[in-house]
Design an enzyme around this catalytic site. Sequence first.
Site, short mmCIF file in Angstrom:
data_model
loop_
_atom_site.label_atom_id
_atom_site.label_comp_id
_atom_site.label_asym_id
_atom_site.label_seq_id
_atom_site.Cartn_x
_atom_site.Cartn_y
_atom_site.Cartn_z
N ARG A 140 1.79 -4.84 6.32
CA ARG A 140 1.16 -3.61 5.68
C ARG A 140 1.86 -2.46 5.53
O ARG A 140 2.17 -1.95 6.56
CB ARG A 140 -0.31 -3.37 5.99
CG ARG A 140 -1.12 -2.35 5.01
CD ARG A 140 -2.38 -2.11 5.21
NE ARG A 140 -3.07 -1.36 4.22
CZ ARG A 140 -4.38 -1.28 4.05
NH1 ARG A 140 -5.21 -2.55 4.27
NH2 ARG A 140 -4.83 -0.45 2.96
N ASN A 172 1.35 3.32 -2.75
CA ASN A 172 1.96 3.60 -4.18
C ASN A 172 1.50 5.19 -4.54
O ASN A 172 2.22 5.98 -5.13
CB ASN A 172 1.44 2.64 -5.36
CG ASN A 172 2.12 1.50 -5.11
OD1 ASN A 172 3.00 1.05 -4.35
ND2 ASN A 172 1.47 0.24 -5.92
N GLY A 173 0.13 5.41 -4.59
CA GLY A 173 -0.46 6.66 -4.94
C GLY A 173 0.17 7.96 -4.01
O GLY A 173 0.65 8.91 -4.59
N ASN A 218 -11.12 -2.39 -5.57
CA ASN A 218 -10.36 -1.50 -6.33
C ASN A 218 -10.71 -1.22 -7.51
O ASN A 218 -10.52 -0.24 -8.20
CB ASN A 218 -8.86 -2.02 -6.48
CG ASN A 218 -7.98 -2.08 -5.36
OD1 ASN A 218 -7.13 -2.66 -5.06
ND2 ASN A 218 -8.28 -1.28 -4.52
N ASP A 251 0.82 -1.06 0.01
CA ASP A 251 -0.06 -0.11 -0.11
C ASP A 251 0.95 1.31 0.12
O ASP A 251 2.02 1.16 0.52
CB ASP A 251 -0.83 0.11 1.21
CG ASP A 251 -2.15 1.06 0.86
OD1 ASP A 251 -2.32 1.44 -0.11
OD2 ASP A 251 -2.63 1.17 2.05
C1 IPE Z 1 -5.70 -2.60 -0.52
O1 IPE Z 1 -5.43 -1.27 -0.47
C2 IPE Z 1 -5.50 -3.39 -1.67
C3 IPE Z 1 -4.17 -3.53 -2.27
C4 IPE Z 1 -3.02 -3.39 -1.65
C5 IPE Z 1 -4.28 -4.23 -3.54
P1 IPE Z 1 -6.43 -0.22 -0.67
O2 IPE Z 1 -5.64 0.91 -0.73
O3 IPE Z 1 -7.18 -0.46 -1.81
O4 IPE Z 1 -7.05 -0.23 0.74
P2 IPE Z 1 -8.02 0.70 1.55
O5 IPE Z 1 -8.90 1.59 0.43
O6 IPE Z 1 -6.78 1.98 1.78
O7 IPE Z 1 -8.62 0.24 2.61
C1 IPE Z 2 -1.61 0.18 -3.36
O1 IPE Z 2 -1.27 1.45 -3.61
C2 IPE Z 2 -1.69 -0.40 -4.64
C3 IPE Z 2 -3.18 -0.83 -4.99
C4 IPE Z 2 -4.09 -0.71 -4.33
C5 IPE Z 2 -3.36 -1.25 -6.38
P1 IPE Z 2 -2.30 2.62 -3.28
O2 IPE Z 2 -2.82 2.81 -4.84
O3 IPE Z 2 -3.62 2.04 -2.58
O4 IPE Z 2 -1.80 3.90 -2.79
P2 IPE Z 2 -2.41 4.82 -1.65
O5 IPE Z 2 -2.86 3.95 -0.55
O6 IPE Z 2 -3.28 5.70 -2.65
O7 IPE Z 2 -1.32 5.76 -1.42
MG MG Z 3 -4.15 2.25 -0.66
#
Ligand code: IPE
Ligand code: IPE
Ligand code: MG
Length: 255
Positions: free
Chosen positions: A194, A33-34, A79, A31
């Site tokens: 996590r 990446n964004g 997702n 978790d």
């Molecule tokens: C969980 O992360 C799913 C993956 C890492 C693929 P999310 O970013 O989707 O989870 P929430 O929305 O913060 O619970």
């Molecule tokens: C996890 O990173 C990857 C996936 C859920 C595919 P995020 O995309 O959830 O990154 P944040 O949580 O928005 O930083």
């Molecule tokens: Mg996330």
Amino acid sequence: MSKQKDSAKDICNAFSIDPTRVPNHVGVVMDGNGRWASQRGLERTEGHAAGESAILESLEAAVDIGVKWYTVYAFSTENWRRPPSEVAFLMKFNEDVLVRRRDYINDLGIRIRFAGRRDWRVPRRLLRRIQESEELTRKNKKANFTVAFNYGGRTEIVDAVQKLVDDKVKKVDERAIQSRLYFPEMPDVDLYVRTSGEYRISNFLLWQLAYSELVFTDVLWPDFSKEHLYAAVREYQNRDRRYGGLSDSSPDAKV
Ligand code: IPE
Ligand code: IPE
Ligand code: MG
């Protein structure tokens, strides 16, 4: 003693890990990446791309110390709620990662599996790559690398229950459910990690997490390295796993 075993032991020693208590199954929610991308003024998708090397580095590091099952959460059943452009990127990205990395993973003797619903929403090209990669690595015995993709823990349990109904099972016990999960031979998760400072499960491996040790780190996934994984293993080894019983070191524990 075999050369391979010696080297796993050496790596454990170098990182202060007890080689006799290495977790058998490590599950990771990748978790952040964004957030990694937005901190750098980049598009969210660039954060996903930057996370690719962390997947390979942590997988190899885990297998190097003797972890037999390494499972990563790559795309949840929730997702799909993300913007269509990000979803499309993630579909193509996962396909590309497989094509780029499967031969290397195969050469390491690791079996690739995908856990999740293979429904109409997953592009057919990706489904083909998944099938090819599973087939390519099917006989590998060193370790299992499972990608939870279009995966939801509740969905997995719902699918197992549907199979129970289809099989007209009258007497339901844990074994009856376990044997109908996506990979019945997948053991319970010992260590759950996590990244990104979120303290939740987000529908990952609900059944298999029943007695996992949970380790959370603030590191964002693209920055997650071998050292971070080994730090999580050390934290795991400091926990006292009681499974509802008493600790072995407790004066009241029956041996
Ligand atoms: C969980 O992360 C799913 C993956 C890492 C693929 P999310 O970013 O989707 O989870 P929430 O929305 O913060 O619970
Ligand atoms: C996890 O990173 C990857 C996936 C859920 C595919 P995020 O995309 O959830 O990154 P944040 O949580 O928005 O930083
Ligand atoms: Mg996330």
